[in-house]
Design an enzyme around this catalytic site. Structure first.
Site, PDB file in Angstrom:
ATOM      1  N   ILE A   1      24.927 -19.451  -6.149  1.00 19.26           N
ATOM      2  CA  ILE A   1      24.923 -20.712  -6.909  1.00 19.26           C
ATOM      3  C   ILE A   1      23.550 -21.384  -6.785  1.00 19.26           C
ATOM      4  O   ILE A   1      23.025 -21.956  -7.745  1.00 19.26           O
ATOM      5  CB  ILE A   1      26.045 -21.654  -6.418  1.00 19.26           C
TER       6      ILE A   1
ATOM      7  N   ASN B   1      22.918 -14.049   3.602  1.00 19.38           N
ATOM      8  CA  ASN B   1      23.810 -13.504   2.575  1.00 19.38           C
ATOM      9  C   ASN B   1      23.100 -13.415   1.220  1.00 19.38           C
ATOM     10  O   ASN B   1      23.707 -13.643   0.178  1.00 19.38           O
ATOM     11  CB  ASN B   1      25.082 -14.351   2.465  1.00 19.38           C
ATOM     12  N   SER B   2      21.822 -13.119   1.259  1.00 11.63           N
ATOM     13  CA  SER B   2      21.072 -12.969  -0.003  1.00 11.63           C
ATOM     14  C   SER B   2      19.888 -12.061   0.285  1.00 11.63           C
ATOM     15  O   SER B   2      19.675 -11.668   1.427  1.00 11.63           O
ATOM     16  CB  SER B   2      20.617 -14.334  -0.525  1.00 11.63           C
TER      17      SER B   2
ATOM     18  N   SER C   1      34.167 -27.837  -1.943  1.00  9.79           N
ATOM     19  CA  SER C   1      35.023 -26.852  -2.605  1.00  9.79           C
ATOM     20  C   SER C   1      36.394 -27.457  -2.878  1.00  9.79           C
ATOM     21  O   SER C   1      36.877 -28.314  -2.116  1.00  9.79           O
ATOM     22  CB  SER C   1      35.172 -25.667  -1.653  1.00  9.79           C
TER      23      SER C   1
ATOM     24  N   TYR D   1      36.893 -21.440   7.267  1.00 10.43           N
ATOM     25  CA  TYR D   1      35.903 -21.740   6.214  1.00 10.43           C
ATOM     26  C   TYR D   1      36.244 -23.067   5.531  1.00 10.43           C
ATOM     27  O   TYR D   1      35.411 -23.961   5.405  1.00 10.43           O
ATOM     28  CB  TYR D   1      35.864 -20.611   5.163  1.00 10.43           C
TER      29      TYR D   1
ATOM     30  N   LYS E   1      34.390 -27.173   5.332  1.00  2.17           N
ATOM     31  CA  LYS E   1      34.080 -28.029   4.178  1.00  2.17           C
ATOM     32  C   LYS E   1      34.657 -29.430   4.392  1.00  2.17           C
ATOM     33  O   LYS E   1      33.994 -30.436   4.132  1.00  2.17           O
ATOM     34  CB  LYS E   1      34.641 -27.415   2.886  1.00  2.17           C
TER      35      LYS E   1
HETATM   36  P1  NAD Z   1      25.868 -17.471  -1.091  1.00  2.00           P
HETATM   37  O1  NAD Z   1      26.267 -16.813   0.170  1.00  2.00           O
HETATM   38  O2  NAD Z   1      25.454 -16.600  -2.235  1.00  2.00           O
HETATM   39  O3  NAD Z   1      24.681 -18.498  -0.812  1.00  2.00           O
HETATM   40  C1  NAD Z   1      24.528 -19.165   0.410  1.00  2.00           C
HETATM   41  C2  NAD Z   1      23.078 -19.006   0.845  1.00  2.00           C
HETATM   42  O4  NAD Z   1      22.887 -19.702   2.070  1.00  2.00           O
HETATM   43  C3  NAD Z   1      22.684 -17.542   1.089  1.00  2.00           C
HETATM   44  O5  NAD Z   1      21.482 -17.260   0.411  1.00  2.00           O
HETATM   45  C4  NAD Z   1      22.495 -17.480   2.602  1.00  2.00           C
HETATM   46  O6  NAD Z   1      21.506 -16.544   2.964  1.00  2.00           O
HETATM   47  C5  NAD Z   1      22.105 -18.902   2.929  1.00  2.00           C
HETATM   48  N1  NAD Z   1      22.412 -19.327   4.297  1.00  2.00           N
HETATM   49  C6  NAD Z   1      23.587 -19.191   4.967  1.00  2.00           C
HETATM   50  N2  NAD Z   1      23.483 -19.708   6.192  1.00  2.00           N
HETATM   51  C7  NAD Z   1      22.226 -20.202   6.310  1.00  2.00           C
HETATM   52  C8  NAD Z   1      21.521 -20.854   7.357  1.00  2.00           C
HETATM   53  N3  NAD Z   1      22.094 -21.079   8.531  1.00  2.00           N
HETATM   54  N4  NAD Z   1      20.244 -21.234   7.135  1.00  2.00           N
HETATM   55  C9  NAD Z   1      19.646 -20.975   5.956  1.00  2.00           C
HETATM   56  N5  NAD Z   1      20.260 -20.352   4.932  1.00  2.00           N
HETATM   57  C10 NAD Z   1      21.539 -19.965   5.113  1.00  2.00           C
HETATM   58  O7  NAD Z   1      27.067 -18.423  -1.530  1.00  2.00           O
HETATM   59  P2  NAD Z   1      27.286 -19.239  -2.883  1.00  2.00           P
HETATM   60  O8  NAD Z   1      28.457 -18.657  -3.561  1.00  2.00           O
HETATM   61  O9  NAD Z   1      26.016 -19.412  -3.599  1.00  2.00           O
HETATM   62  O10 NAD Z   1      27.761 -20.616  -2.263  1.00  2.00           O
HETATM   63  C11 NAD Z   1      26.871 -21.661  -1.998  1.00  2.00           C
HETATM   64  C12 NAD Z   1      27.615 -22.803  -1.353  1.00  2.00           C
HETATM   65  O11 NAD Z   1      28.669 -23.213  -2.200  1.00  2.00           O
HETATM   66  C13 NAD Z   1      28.262 -22.440  -0.017  1.00  2.00           C
HETATM   67  O12 NAD Z   1      28.147 -23.533   0.849  1.00  2.00           O
HETATM   68  C14 NAD Z   1      29.698 -22.193  -0.392  1.00  2.00           C
HETATM   69  O13 NAD Z   1      30.560 -22.441   0.692  1.00  2.00           O
HETATM   70  C15 NAD Z   1      29.891 -23.216  -1.489  1.00  2.00           C
HETATM   71  N6  NAD Z   1      30.987 -22.858  -2.390  1.00  2.00           N
HETATM   72  C16 NAD Z   1      30.997 -21.627  -2.972  1.00  2.00           C
HETATM   73  C17 NAD Z   1      32.044 -21.266  -3.790  1.00  2.00           C
HETATM   74  C18 NAD Z   1      32.120 -19.883  -4.389  1.00  2.00           C
HETATM   75  O14 NAD Z   1      33.198 -19.463  -4.769  1.00  2.00           O
HETATM   76  N7  NAD Z   1      31.019 -19.153  -4.515  1.00  2.00           N
HETATM   77  C19 NAD Z   1      33.062 -22.182  -4.062  1.00  2.00           C
HETATM   78  C20 NAD Z   1      33.002 -23.446  -3.472  1.00  2.00           C
HETATM   79  C21 NAD Z   1      31.955 -23.775  -2.631  1.00  2.00           C
HETATM   80  C1  WQD Z   2      41.252 -15.792  -7.389  1.00  2.00           C
HETATM   81  C2  WQD Z   2      42.633 -15.237  -7.740  1.00  2.00           C
HETATM   82  C3  WQD Z   2      43.680 -14.061  -5.924  1.00  2.00           C
HETATM   83  C4  WQD Z   2      40.900 -10.717  -5.729  1.00  2.00           C
HETATM   84  C5  WQD Z   2      38.059 -18.437  -3.039  1.00  2.00           C
HETATM   85  C6  WQD Z   2      38.054 -19.313  -1.812  1.00  2.00           C
HETATM   86  C7  WQD Z   2      37.696 -20.707  -2.174  1.00  2.00           C
HETATM   87  C8  WQD Z   2      36.423 -20.753  -3.009  1.00  2.00           C
HETATM   88  C9  WQD Z   2      36.391 -19.761  -4.118  1.00  2.00           C
HETATM   89  C10 WQD Z   2      34.568 -21.324  -1.691  1.00  2.00           C
HETATM   90  C11 WQD Z   2      43.644 -15.417  -6.620  1.00  2.00           C
HETATM   91  C12 WQD Z   2      43.399 -13.126  -7.082  1.00  2.00           C
HETATM   92  C13 WQD Z   2      41.517 -11.881  -6.095  1.00  2.00           C
HETATM   93  C14 WQD Z   2      41.562  -9.480  -5.966  1.00  2.00           C
HETATM   94  C15 WQD Z   2      43.402 -10.686  -6.925  1.00  2.00           C
HETATM   95  N1  WQD Z   2      35.265 -20.464  -2.251  1.00  2.00           N
HETATM   96  N2  WQD Z   2      42.751 -11.875  -6.685  1.00  2.00           N
HETATM   97  N3  WQD Z   2      42.799  -9.515  -6.565  1.00  2.00           N
HETATM   98  O1  WQD Z   2      40.952 -17.468  -3.581  1.00  2.00           O
HETATM   99  O2  WQD Z   2      40.790 -18.953  -5.622  1.00  2.00           O
HETATM  100  O3  WQD Z   2      38.993 -18.968  -3.945  1.00  2.00           O
HETATM  101  O4  WQD Z   2      36.770 -18.475  -3.644  1.00  2.00           O
HETATM  102  O5  WQD Z   2      34.818 -22.455  -1.439  1.00  2.00           O
HETATM  103  O6  WQD Z   2      37.588 -21.413  -0.995  1.00  2.00           O
HETATM  104  O7  WQD Z   2      39.339 -19.287  -1.229  1.00  2.00           O
HETATM  105  O8  WQD Z   2      39.221 -17.022  -5.403  1.00  2.00           O
HETATM  106  O9  WQD Z   2      38.401 -15.040  -6.575  1.00  2.00           O
HETATM  107  O10 WQD Z   2      39.325 -14.771  -4.248  1.00  2.00           O
HETATM  108  O11 WQD Z   2      40.867 -15.289  -6.116  1.00  2.00           O
HETATM  109  O12 WQD Z   2      44.517 -10.658  -7.456  1.00  2.00           O
HETATM  110  O13 WQD Z   2      41.054  -8.392  -5.624  1.00  2.00           O
HETATM  111  O14 WQD Z   2      42.508 -13.815  -7.919  1.00  2.00           O
HETATM  112  O15 WQD Z   2      44.898 -13.748  -5.317  1.00  2.00           O
HETATM  113  O16 WQD Z   2      44.883 -15.659  -7.215  1.00  2.00           O
HETATM  114  P1  WQD Z   2      40.128 -18.099  -4.615  1.00  2.00           P
HETATM  115  P2  WQD Z   2      39.367 -15.469  -5.560  1.00  2.00           P
END
Ligand code: NAD
Ligand code: WQD
Length: 339
Positions: free
Chosen positions: A13, A36-37, A125, A150, A154
Protein backbone atom coordinates in the site's frame (compact mmCIF):
# COMPACT_ATOMS: atom_id res chain seq x y z
CA UNK A 1 7.15 21.58 -0.42
CA UNK A 2 5.33 19.49 2.13
CA UNK A 3 7.54 16.57 3.14
CA UNK A 4 5.86 13.36 4.21
CA UNK A 5 7.80 10.52 5.81
CA UNK A 6 6.29 7.25 4.61
CA UNK A 7 7.25 4.40 6.92
CA UNK A 8 6.77 1.08 5.14
CA UNK A 9 6.73 3.00 1.86
CA UNK A 10 8.36 0.11 -0.02
CA UNK A 11 5.42 -2.17 0.80
CA UNK A 12 2.22 -2.89 -1.10
CA UNK A 13 0.00 0.00 0.00
CA UNK A 14 2.91 2.33 0.80
CA UNK A 15 4.41 2.13 -2.70
CA UNK A 16 1.08 3.02 -4.34
CA UNK A 17 0.58 5.86 -1.86
CA UNK A 18 4.04 7.32 -2.57
CA UNK A 19 3.07 7.56 -6.24
CA UNK A 20 -0.20 9.36 -5.47
CA UNK A 21 1.64 11.72 -3.11
CA UNK A 22 4.11 12.68 -5.84
CA UNK A 23 1.26 13.12 -8.32
CA UNK A 24 -0.47 15.47 -5.86
CA UNK A 25 2.67 17.59 -5.40
CA UNK A 26 3.91 16.24 -2.05
CA UNK A 27 7.47 15.30 -1.29
CA UNK A 28 7.56 11.78 0.18
CA UNK A 29 10.56 10.12 1.82
CA UNK A 30 10.38 6.34 2.02
CA UNK A 31 11.64 4.67 5.22
CA UNK A 32 11.66 0.86 5.23
CA UNK A 33 13.66 -2.10 6.48
CA UNK A 34 12.56 -4.43 3.64
CA UNK A 35 11.35 -7.02 6.15
CA UNK A 36 8.39 -7.62 3.82
CA UNK A 37 9.37 -5.86 0.61
CA UNK A 38 12.20 -5.74 -1.89
CA UNK A 39 14.61 -2.97 -2.93
CA UNK A 40 13.60 -3.49 -6.59
CA UNK A 41 10.34 -1.64 -5.91
CA UNK A 42 12.23 1.65 -5.53
CA UNK A 43 13.38 1.89 -9.17
CA UNK A 44 9.85 1.08 -10.29
CA UNK A 45 8.38 3.81 -8.10
CA UNK A 46 10.89 6.25 -9.59
CA UNK A 47 9.99 5.12 -13.09
CA UNK A 48 6.26 5.67 -12.54
CA UNK A 49 6.87 9.03 -10.82
CA UNK A 50 9.35 10.23 -13.44
CA UNK A 51 11.65 11.41 -10.69
CA UNK A 52 13.80 10.09 -7.86
CA UNK A 53 11.92 9.55 -4.60
CA UNK A 54 14.28 9.62 -1.59
CA UNK A 55 14.68 6.38 0.33
CA UNK A 56 16.20 5.77 3.76
CA UNK A 57 16.90 2.24 4.99
CA UNK A 58 15.92 1.85 8.62
CA UNK A 59 13.81 0.20 11.26
CA UNK A 60 11.15 2.14 13.17
CA UNK A 61 12.25 0.37 16.35
CA UNK A 62 15.70 1.96 16.18
CA UNK A 63 15.25 5.43 17.69
CA UNK A 64 18.59 6.77 16.47
CA UNK A 65 17.74 5.91 12.87
CA UNK A 66 14.46 7.81 13.07
CA UNK A 67 16.10 10.73 14.87
CA UNK A 68 18.64 11.03 12.07
CA UNK A 69 15.79 11.30 9.55
CA UNK A 70 14.10 14.07 11.54
CA UNK A 71 17.40 15.90 12.10
CA UNK A 72 18.31 15.87 8.44
CA UNK A 73 14.86 16.66 7.02
CA UNK A 74 11.99 18.92 7.93
CA UNK A 75 9.23 16.35 8.16
CA UNK A 76 5.74 17.87 8.00
CA UNK A 77 3.85 14.64 8.58
CA UNK A 78 4.17 10.88 8.78
CA UNK A 79 2.11 8.22 7.06
CA UNK A 80 2.81 5.11 9.08
CA UNK A 81 2.47 1.86 7.10
CA UNK A 82 5.43 -0.01 8.61
CA UNK A 83 4.22 -3.13 10.36
CA UNK A 84 3.83 -6.86 10.13
CA UNK A 85 0.44 -7.96 8.83
CA UNK A 86 0.03 -11.73 8.61
CA UNK A 87 -2.80 -12.87 10.87
CA UNK A 88 -1.67 -16.51 11.16
CA UNK A 89 1.98 -15.63 11.73
CA UNK A 90 0.94 -13.22 14.48
CA UNK A 91 -0.67 -16.10 16.39
CA UNK A 92 2.63 -17.98 16.29
CA UNK A 93 4.83 -14.95 16.97
CA UNK A 94 2.80 -12.60 19.18
CA UNK A 95 5.79 -10.96 20.84
CA UNK A 96 7.41 -10.18 17.48
CA UNK A 97 4.14 -8.55 16.36
CA UNK A 98 3.78 -6.44 19.52
CA UNK A 99 7.44 -5.47 19.26
CA UNK A 100 7.42 -4.52 15.60
CA UNK A 101 3.97 -2.93 15.44
CA UNK A 102 3.21 -1.51 18.89
CA UNK A 103 6.73 -0.86 20.15
CA UNK A 104 7.81 0.42 16.72
CA UNK A 105 4.85 2.83 16.64
CA UNK A 106 5.61 3.95 20.20
CA UNK A 107 9.17 4.84 19.22
CA UNK A 108 8.03 6.61 16.06
CA UNK A 109 5.44 8.68 17.96
CA UNK A 110 8.03 9.57 20.60
CA UNK A 111 10.46 10.86 17.99
CA UNK A 112 7.65 12.81 16.29
CA UNK A 113 6.71 14.42 19.60
CA UNK A 114 10.33 15.30 20.38
CA UNK A 115 10.85 16.88 16.95
CA UNK A 116 7.51 18.75 17.05
CA UNK A 117 6.11 16.85 14.10
CA UNK A 118 2.45 16.50 15.00
CA UNK A 119 0.82 15.03 11.90
CA UNK A 120 0.35 11.26 12.16
CA UNK A 121 -1.63 9.16 9.69
CA UNK A 122 -1.93 5.52 10.65
CA UNK A 123 -2.76 2.38 8.64
CA UNK A 124 -5.46 0.88 10.75
CA UNK A 125 -7.83 -1.83 9.68
CA UNK A 126 -11.46 -2.89 9.70
CA UNK A 127 -10.16 -5.72 11.87
CA UNK A 128 -10.57 -3.33 14.85
CA UNK A 129 -14.36 -3.83 14.54
CA UNK A 130 -14.03 -7.58 15.13
CA UNK A 131 -17.17 -9.58 14.27
CA UNK A 132 -19.57 -6.74 13.38
CA UNK A 133 -22.85 -6.46 15.28
CA UNK A 134 -24.31 -4.95 12.13
CA UNK A 135 -23.17 -3.85 8.68
CA UNK A 136 -22.29 -1.48 7.11
CA UNK A 137 -19.69 -0.44 9.64
CA UNK A 138 -19.48 3.22 10.56
CA UNK A 139 -16.59 4.80 12.42
CA UNK A 140 -18.82 4.74 15.50
CA UNK A 141 -19.23 0.96 15.38
CA UNK A 142 -17.62 -0.49 18.50
CA UNK A 143 -13.92 -1.28 18.47
CA UNK A 144 -13.45 -4.72 19.98
CA UNK A 145 -10.75 -6.84 21.47
CA UNK A 146 -9.22 -8.54 18.45
CA UNK A 147 -9.16 -12.29 17.93
CA UNK A 148 -5.48 -12.37 16.91
CA UNK A 149 -2.33 -10.54 17.97
CA UNK A 150 -2.09 -8.72 14.61
CA UNK A 151 -5.56 -7.21 15.04
CA UNK A 152 -4.89 -6.34 18.65
CA UNK A 153 -1.76 -4.38 17.65
CA UNK A 154 -4.01 -2.19 15.47
CA UNK A 155 -6.41 -1.60 18.38
CA UNK A 156 -3.48 -0.85 20.71
CA UNK A 157 -1.80 1.59 18.30
CA UNK A 158 -5.11 3.40 17.76
CA UNK A 159 -5.51 3.84 21.53
CA UNK A 160 -1.86 4.80 22.06
CA UNK A 161 -1.97 7.54 19.44
CA UNK A 162 -5.31 8.82 20.76
CA UNK A 163 -3.87 9.00 24.30
CA UNK A 164 -0.85 10.90 22.97
CA UNK A 165 -3.16 13.35 21.20
CA UNK A 166 -4.91 14.02 24.52
CA UNK A 167 -1.56 14.68 26.19
CA UNK A 168 -0.15 16.77 23.33
CA UNK A 169 -3.20 18.50 21.83
CA UNK A 170 -1.27 19.92 18.84
CA UNK A 171 -1.19 16.40 17.41
CA UNK A 172 -3.36 15.60 14.42
CA UNK A 173 -3.94 11.86 14.58
CA UNK A 174 -5.70 10.29 11.61
CA UNK A 175 -6.74 6.66 11.84
CA UNK A 176 -7.54 5.17 8.45
CA UNK A 177 -9.37 1.88 8.74
CA UNK A 178 -8.81 -0.04 5.52
CA UNK A 179 -11.18 -2.71 4.35
CA UNK A 180 -9.70 -5.30 1.90
CA UNK A 181 -7.07 -3.71 -0.38
CA UNK A 182 -6.59 -5.50 -3.71
CA UNK A 183 -5.45 -4.67 -7.24
CA UNK A 184 -2.26 -3.07 -8.44
CA UNK A 185 -0.98 -0.02 -10.29
CA UNK A 186 -2.31 0.09 -13.85
CA UNK A 187 1.26 0.17 -15.22
CA UNK A 188 1.77 -3.41 -14.00
CA UNK A 189 5.08 -2.27 -12.48
CA UNK A 190 4.12 -2.45 -8.81
CA UNK A 191 1.73 -4.68 -6.90
CA UNK A 192 1.40 -7.09 -4.01
CA UNK A 193 4.31 -9.54 -3.73
CA UNK A 194 3.54 -11.96 -0.90
CA UNK A 195 6.19 -14.37 0.34
CA UNK A 196 5.36 -18.04 -0.10
CA UNK A 197 1.78 -19.21 -0.48
CA UNK A 198 -0.56 -16.22 -0.16
CA UNK A 199 -2.87 -16.02 2.85
CA UNK A 200 -5.24 -13.55 1.24
CA UNK A 201 -7.89 -14.19 -1.37
CA UNK A 202 -6.81 -11.93 -4.24
CA UNK A 203 -3.13 -12.91 -4.46
CA UNK A 204 -4.18 -16.55 -4.14
CA UNK A 205 -6.65 -16.12 -7.01
CA UNK A 206 -4.05 -14.46 -9.23
CA UNK A 207 -1.63 -17.34 -8.62
CA UNK A 208 -4.33 -19.85 -9.53
CA UNK A 209 -5.04 -17.79 -12.66
CA UNK A 210 -1.43 -18.05 -13.89
CA UNK A 211 -1.14 -21.71 -12.91
CA UNK A 212 1.26 -21.27 -9.98
CA UNK A 213 -1.36 -22.80 -7.67
CA UNK A 214 -3.78 -25.51 -8.82
CA UNK A 215 -7.07 -24.50 -7.24
CA UNK A 216 -8.62 -21.99 -4.85
CA UNK A 217 -9.88 -23.39 -1.55
CA UNK A 218 -12.95 -21.42 -0.51
CA UNK A 219 -13.00 -21.38 3.26
CA UNK A 220 -16.60 -22.19 4.15
CA UNK A 221 -19.80 -22.26 2.07
CA UNK A 222 -22.26 -22.55 4.94
CA UNK A 223 -22.18 -18.98 6.23
CA UNK A 224 -25.48 -17.11 6.56
CA UNK A 225 -24.94 -15.08 3.36
CA UNK A 226 -26.55 -15.07 -0.10
CA UNK A 227 -24.30 -17.89 -1.40
CA UNK A 228 -22.84 -19.25 1.84
CA UNK A 229 -19.41 -17.60 1.41
CA UNK A 230 -18.07 -14.63 3.39
CA UNK A 231 -18.66 -11.03 2.36
CA UNK A 232 -15.90 -8.40 2.23
CA UNK A 233 -15.42 -4.83 1.01
CA UNK A 234 -12.61 -5.09 -1.56
CA UNK A 235 -11.04 -1.75 -2.44
CA UNK A 236 -8.58 -0.99 -5.24
CA UNK A 237 -5.19 -0.11 -3.78
CA UNK A 238 -4.97 3.01 -5.97
CA UNK A 239 -8.26 4.30 -4.55
CA UNK A 240 -6.91 3.53 -1.10
CA UNK A 241 -3.69 5.41 -1.88
CA UNK A 242 -5.73 8.42 -3.00
CA UNK A 243 -7.58 8.24 0.31
CA UNK A 244 -4.26 8.96 2.04
CA UNK A 245 -3.69 12.04 -0.12
CA UNK A 246 -7.20 13.24 0.73
CA UNK A 247 -6.49 12.64 4.43
CA UNK A 248 -3.22 14.60 4.22
CA UNK A 249 -4.98 17.50 2.50
CA UNK A 250 -7.76 17.61 5.06
CA UNK A 251 -6.03 16.66 8.31
CA UNK A 252 -2.57 18.21 8.10
CA UNK A 253 -2.23 20.65 10.99
CA UNK A 254 -5.84 20.11 12.01
CA UNK A 255 -5.33 19.00 15.60
CA UNK A 256 -7.53 16.27 17.02
CA UNK A 257 -8.32 12.65 16.25
CA UNK A 258 -9.80 11.90 12.82
CA UNK A 259 -11.11 8.46 12.00
CA UNK A 260 -12.12 7.28 8.52
CA UNK A 261 -13.26 4.02 7.00
CA UNK A 262 -11.63 3.54 3.61
CA UNK A 263 -13.80 1.09 1.72
CA UNK A 264 -16.20 1.11 -1.22
CA UNK A 265 -19.32 0.34 0.79
CA UNK A 266 -20.01 -2.68 -1.42
CA UNK A 267 -19.83 -6.21 -0.05
CA UNK A 268 -18.82 -9.03 -2.41
CA UNK A 269 -18.81 -12.72 -1.55
CA UNK A 270 -15.86 -15.03 -2.22
CA UNK A 271 -17.88 -16.58 -5.05
CA UNK A 272 -18.52 -13.09 -6.51
CA UNK A 273 -14.75 -12.61 -6.56
CA UNK A 274 -14.14 -15.94 -8.27
CA UNK A 275 -16.76 -15.09 -10.91
CA UNK A 276 -15.30 -11.63 -11.50
CA UNK A 277 -11.84 -13.07 -11.84
CA UNK A 278 -13.00 -15.78 -14.23
CA UNK A 279 -14.60 -13.07 -16.36
CA UNK A 280 -11.36 -11.05 -16.36
CA UNK A 281 -9.31 -13.96 -17.67
CA UNK A 282 -11.97 -15.41 -19.94
CA UNK A 283 -12.10 -18.89 -18.39
CA UNK A 284 -13.41 -20.60 -15.26
CA UNK A 285 -11.03 -20.54 -12.32
CA UNK A 286 -10.84 -23.86 -10.50
CA UNK A 287 -12.10 -23.79 -6.91
CA UNK A 288 -13.35 -26.17 -4.27
CA UNK A 289 -15.08 -25.72 -0.96
CA UNK A 290 -12.99 -26.28 2.14
CA UNK A 291 -13.72 -25.98 5.87
CA UNK A 292 -14.16 -22.55 7.45
CA UNK A 293 -10.97 -20.71 8.39
CA UNK A 294 -10.66 -19.94 12.10
CA UNK A 295 -11.25 -16.30 12.94
CA UNK A 296 -13.07 -15.29 9.74
CA UNK A 297 -15.96 -12.88 10.23
CA UNK A 298 -19.11 -13.55 8.21
CA UNK A 299 -19.46 -10.14 6.64
CA UNK A 300 -17.59 -6.90 6.80
CA UNK A 301 -18.17 -3.81 4.68
CA UNK A 302 -17.89 -0.10 5.20
CA UNK A 303 -20.17 2.83 5.37
CA UNK A 304 -17.67 5.20 3.72
CA UNK A 305 -19.87 8.30 3.92
CA UNK A 306 -17.75 10.16 6.48
CA UNK A 307 -14.71 10.04 4.18
CA UNK A 308 -16.89 11.27 1.32
CA UNK A 309 -18.38 14.15 3.29
CA UNK A 310 -15.25 15.31 5.11
CA UNK A 311 -12.37 14.30 2.84
CA UNK A 312 -14.21 14.55 -0.46
CA UNK A 313 -12.87 11.07 -1.19
CA UNK A 314 -14.72 8.17 -2.62
CA UNK A 315 -13.54 4.90 -4.16
CA UNK A 316 -13.98 5.06 -7.93
CA UNK A 317 -12.47 1.89 -9.35
CA UNK A 318 -14.70 -1.13 -9.94
CA UNK A 319 -14.38 -4.83 -9.26
CA UNK A 320 -13.42 -5.28 -12.94
CA UNK A 321 -10.58 -2.78 -12.45
CA UNK A 322 -9.43 -4.66 -9.35
CA UNK A 323 -9.35 -8.07 -11.03
CA UNK A 324 -7.82 -6.73 -14.28
CA UNK A 325 -4.99 -4.91 -12.49
CA UNK A 326 -4.25 -7.78 -10.07
CA UNK A 327 -4.03 -10.19 -12.98
CA UNK A 328 -1.94 -7.82 -15.08
CA UNK A 329 0.58 -7.42 -12.25
CA UNK A 330 0.80 -11.18 -11.66
CA UNK A 331 1.11 -11.94 -15.38
CA UNK A 332 3.86 -9.38 -15.95
CA UNK A 333 5.74 -10.37 -12.80
CA UNK A 334 5.29 -14.11 -12.23
CA UNK A 335 7.92 -14.00 -9.49
CA UNK A 336 7.00 -10.59 -8.13
CA UNK A 337 9.93 -8.21 -7.72
CA UNK A 338 12.40 -11.06 -8.25
CA UNK A 339 11.82 -10.93 -11.99
P1 NAD B 1 3.46 -4.64 3.43
O1 NAD B 1 4.04 -5.71 4.26
O2 NAD B 1 3.50 -4.79 1.95
O3 NAD B 1 4.15 -3.25 3.79
C1 NAD B 1 4.66 -2.96 5.07
C2 NAD B 1 6.06 -2.40 4.89
O4 NAD B 1 6.59 -2.07 6.17
C3 NAD B 1 7.03 -3.41 4.24
O5 NAD B 1 7.71 -2.79 3.18
C4 NAD B 1 7.98 -3.76 5.39
O6 NAD B 1 9.27 -4.05 4.91
C5 NAD B 1 7.93 -2.51 6.23
N1 NAD B 1 8.25 -2.70 7.64
C6 NAD B 1 7.74 -3.64 8.49
N2 NAD B 1 8.26 -3.50 9.71
C7 NAD B 1 9.12 -2.44 9.65
C8 NAD B 1 9.97 -1.82 10.60
N3 NAD B 1 10.05 -2.27 11.85
N4 NAD B 1 10.71 -0.76 10.21
C9 NAD B 1 10.65 -0.32 8.94
N5 NAD B 1 9.87 -0.88 7.99
C10 NAD B 1 9.12 -1.94 8.35
O7 NAD B 1 1.96 -4.42 3.92
P2 NAD B 1 0.79 -3.54 3.29
O8 NAD B 1 -0.26 -4.46 2.82
O9 NAD B 1 1.34 -2.51 2.39
O10 NAD B 1 0.24 -2.87 4.62
C11 NAD B 1 0.69 -1.63 5.07
C12 NAD B 1 0.03 -1.30 6.39
O11 NAD B 1 -1.37 -1.33 6.23
C13 NAD B 1 0.35 -2.30 7.50
O12 NAD B 1 0.49 -1.60 8.70
C14 NAD B 1 -0.86 -3.19 7.52
O13 NAD B 1 -1.06 -3.75 8.79
C15 NAD B 1 -1.95 -2.19 7.19
N6 NAD B 1 -3.14 -2.84 6.63
C16 NAD B 1 -3.00 -3.66 5.55
C17 NAD B 1 -4.10 -4.30 5.04
C18 NAD B 1 -3.97 -5.28 3.90
O14 NAD B 1 -4.85 -6.10 3.72
N7 NAD B 1 -2.92 -5.22 3.09
C19 NAD B 1 -5.37 -4.07 5.58
C20 NAD B 1 -5.47 -3.19 6.67
C21 NAD B 1 -4.34 -2.58 7.18
C1 WQD C 1 -11.11 -12.74 2.31
C2 WQD C 1 -12.16 -13.84 2.18
C3 WQD C 1 -11.60 -15.83 3.41
C4 WQD C 1 -8.14 -17.01 1.06
C5 WQD C 1 -7.35 -10.05 6.14
C6 WQD C 1 -7.03 -9.68 7.57
C7 WQD C 1 -7.44 -8.28 7.85
C8 WQD C 1 -6.90 -7.32 6.79
C9 WQD C 1 -7.09 -7.80 5.39
C10 WQD C 1 -4.99 -6.20 7.56
C11 WQD C 1 -12.43 -14.55 3.50
C12 WQD C 1 -11.65 -16.11 1.92
C13 WQD C 1 -9.23 -16.33 1.52
C14 WQD C 1 -8.32 -18.29 0.46
C15 WQD C 1 -10.68 -18.09 0.85
N1 WQD C 1 -5.51 -7.12 6.90
N2 WQD C 1 -10.49 -16.85 1.43
N3 WQD C 1 -9.60 -18.78 0.38
O1 WQD C 1 -9.52 -12.26 6.13
O2 WQD C 1 -10.99 -10.45 5.15
O3 WQD C 1 -8.73 -9.90 5.96
O4 WQD C 1 -6.68 -9.15 5.27
O5 WQD C 1 -5.47 -5.51 8.40
O6 WQD C 1 -7.00 -7.98 9.12
O7 WQD C 1 -7.71 -10.56 8.43
O8 WQD C 1 -8.96 -11.18 3.89
O9 WQD C 1 -8.21 -11.99 1.71
O10 WQD C 1 -7.62 -13.33 3.76
O11 WQD C 1 -9.97 -13.26 2.98
O12 WQD C 1 -11.81 -18.58 0.76
O13 WQD C 1 -7.36 -18.96 0.05
O14 WQD C 1 -11.64 -14.85 1.30
O15 WQD C 1 -12.12 -16.91 4.13
O16 WQD C 1 -13.79 -14.88 3.52
P1 WQD C 1 -9.64 -11.03 5.34
P2 WQD C 1 -8.59 -12.45 3.05
Amino acid sequence: MTTILVTGGAGYIGSHTVIELVKAGYDPIIFDNFSNSKPAVLARINKICGRHVPFIAGDIRVREQLEAVFKENKIDGVIHFAGLKAVGESVKKPLEYYDNNVNGSRILLGVMRDFNCHNFIFSSSATVYGEPDSVPLTENSPVKRANCPYGQTKVDIEYMSEELQKAVPEFSVTLLRYFNPVGAHESGLIGEDPRGIPNNLMPYLTQVAVGKLPCLNIFGNDYPTKDGTCIRDYIHVVDLAKGHVAAIKHCLNKSGVHIYNLGTGIGYSVLDMVKAFSKAIGRELPYKFAPRRAGDVVQCYADPSRAKEELGWTAELTLDDMTRDSYNWQKNNPNGYDD
